[in-house]
Design an enzyme around this catalytic site. Structure first.
Site, short mmCIF file in Angstrom:
data_model
loop_
_atom_site.label_atom_id
_atom_site.label_comp_id
_atom_site.label_asym_id
_atom_site.label_seq_id
_atom_site.Cartn_x
_atom_site.Cartn_y
_atom_site.Cartn_z
N ARG A 42 0.84 -1.13 -0.06
CA ARG A 42 -0.05 0.00 0.03
C ARG A 42 0.71 1.44 -0.15
NH1 ARG A 42 -5.01 -1.49 4.25
NH2 ARG A 42 -5.46 -3.45 3.20
N CYS A 43 1.82 1.12 -0.28
CA CYS A 43 2.90 2.21 -0.26
C CYS A 43 3.01 2.98 -1.63
CB CYS A 43 4.65 1.90 0.06
SG CYS A 43 5.87 3.09 -0.12
#
Lengths: 169, 67
Positions: A42-43
């Protein structure tokens, strides 16, 4: 460096499972140039997965591998199960390089692999904590940690590519 | 109480990304070289986590009152 010190600093002299929980054969990486990268699904830096896969495909026949290391310590950006992480990487970015189990890279439960990696300074001479997701460490075929690249350094940037090409077996 | 991220203090407790409470033991400015980003770190005997925020974000904190 004494042989004893070299043995104790061998980054692959550790226990580490693959993402699916099966034993990861780190011995198979000896003799290879390896780029170790802590990753998180989710970066905002996940597009780097594409560049990492490009490197892996470009140089794998020359004895190079990327090794992805999922970590949930930065913004909680790797919360998923191993299956979820695996599907994300392969379905979204088509990755084929090996992935480890999820580990800590900083702090009291830092994995022994990262105890060794984080002793290595970056180009500015800074060692210690991993700063964020997608920090990269380059390991030579002889097991020496030869370079460290911070998260914003693109995997296919000239400095990373040059370091890989200098280090290929 | 709610404060701006730039006003979070060491010792403040705030909700981490997983919904669990973290205690701020260190504040890193200019996360990833960006002046508008700050990071709250819990570097304790039990865990290490780093939580990013923009400087002007509203952050809910639990702060022990003096005395």
């Amino acid at each position: 460096m004494s042989s004893d010190a070299a043995t104790h600093s061998d980054p692959f002299d550790v226990e580490l499972a693959a993402l699916d929980g099966s034993p990861l054969d780190l011995e198979a990486l000896r003799g290879h140039t390896v780029l170790v990268v802590n990753v998180a699904s989710r970066c905002g830096l996940t597009p780097q997965y594409s560049a990492l896969e490009e490197l892996h495909e470009r140089y794998s026949s020359a004895g190079f591998s990327v090794l992805g290391v999922p970590c949930n310590q930065f913004g909680g950006q790797e919360p998923g199960t191993p299956a979820e992480i695996g599907v994300f990487c392969s379905a979204t970015y088509g990755t084929t390089f090996p992935m480890t189990e999820k580990v800590d890279v900083n702090g009291p439960r830092r994995h022994p692999l990262y105890q060794r990696l984080t002793a290595t300074p970056d180009a500015d001479g800074r060692a210690g904590e991993v700063e964020w997701n997608f920090e990269k460490f380059l390991i030579s075929p002889g097991g020496e940690i030869v370079a460290r690249f911070r998260p914003l350094v693109e995997p296919t940037s000239p400095e990373v590519v040059a370091a890989i090409e200098r280090t290929l077996p | 109480m709610t404060v701006q991220a730039k006003d979070v203090q060491l010792g403040d407790r705030l909700l981490g990304p997983s919904g669990d409470e973290i205690t701020v033991t260190r504040i890193d400015n200019a996360l990833l070289g960006r002046a508008d980003l700050i990071a709250f770190v819990e570097d304790s005997a039990v865990r290490w986590v780093k939580v990013p925020s923009t400087l002007d974000a509203e952050v809910q904190v639990i702060r022990d009152l003096p005395g």
